[in-house]
Scaffold this motif. Structure first.
Motif, PDB file in Angstrom:
ATOM      1  N   ARG A  59       0.863  -1.170   0.000  1.00 22.78           N
ATOM      2  CA  ARG A  59       0.000   0.000   0.000  1.00 22.78           C
ATOM      3  C   ARG A  59       0.904   1.225   0.000  1.00 22.78           C
ATOM      4  N   LYS A  60       0.860   1.985  -1.083  1.00 23.13           N
ATOM      5  CA  LYS A  60       1.724   3.169  -1.224  1.00 23.13           C
ATOM      6  C   LYS A  60       3.198   2.820  -0.978  1.00 23.13           C
ATOM      7  N   GLY A  61       3.638   1.700  -1.541  1.00 20.06           N
ATOM      8  CA  GLY A  61       5.031   1.300  -1.425  1.00 20.06           C
ATOM      9  C   GLY A  61       5.406   0.654  -0.107  1.00 20.06           C
ATOM     10  N   LYS A  62       4.480   0.643   0.858  1.00 20.16           N
ATOM     11  CA  LYS A  62       4.776   0.045   2.153  1.00 20.16           C
ATOM     12  C   LYS A  62       4.318  -1.402   2.189  1.00 20.16           C
ATOM     13  N   ARG A  63       5.103  -2.242   2.812  1.00 24.13           N
ATOM     14  CA  ARG A  63       4.723  -3.640   2.990  1.00 24.13           C
ATOM     15  C   ARG A  63       3.808  -3.767   4.197  1.00 24.13           C
ATOM     16  N   ILE A  64       2.642  -4.326   3.970  1.00 25.24           N
ATOM     17  CA  ILE A  64       1.718  -4.563   5.085  1.00 25.24           C
ATOM     18  C   ILE A  64       1.568  -6.066   5.239  1.00 25.24           C
ATOM     19  N   PRO A  65       2.162  -6.631   6.294  1.00 23.53           N
ATOM     20  CA  PRO A  65       2.106  -8.084   6.453  1.00 23.53           C
ATOM     21  C   PRO A  65       0.684  -8.590   6.648  1.00 23.53           C
ATOM     22  N   ILE A  66       0.406  -9.755   6.106  1.00 23.84           N
ATOM     23  CA  ILE A  66      -0.888 -10.390   6.304  1.00 23.84           C
ATOM     24  C   ILE A  66      -0.765 -11.283   7.530  1.00 23.84           C
ATOM     25  N   GLU A  67      -1.415 -10.881   8.580  1.00 24.81           N
ATOM     26  CA  GLU A  67      -1.319 -11.626   9.838  1.00 24.81           C
ATOM     27  C   GLU A  67      -2.707 -11.978  10.332  1.00 24.81           C
TER      28      GLU A  67
END
Ligand SMILES: [Zn+2]
Length: 74
Positions: A6-14
């Motif tokens: 999202r907007k270049g940021k990694r958002i982990p799926i937890e």
């Protein structure tokens, strides 16, 4: 590890992953592994009912079956 971007940021799926119930709209946690197995990985079109609506639907089905049984017995 899997993540979304999202907007270049990694958002982990937890855990827990949430979805909304298609019947009452409540947000509720789901077991992603379960859902993935049950839907062959088609997560975009899957609808997961909350516990209360699942129960209601089960009762409605049971009621419909009872209705049929009564009709066949007549
Ligand atoms: Zn519901």
């Amino acid at each position: 590890m899997f993540f979304i971007k999202r907007k270049g940021k990694r958002i982990p799926i937890e855990d827990p992953i949430y979805t909304t119930c298609p019947m009452c709209g409540v947000e509720h946690p789901v077991d992603l592994v379960d859902i993935t197995l049950q839907t062959d990985g088609d997560l975009e079109n899957v609808q997961v009912f909350c516990e209360r609506c699942t129960e209601k639907r089960a009762l409605a089905r049971a009621g419909a079956n009872r209705g049929k049984e009564v009709q066949t017995n007549e």
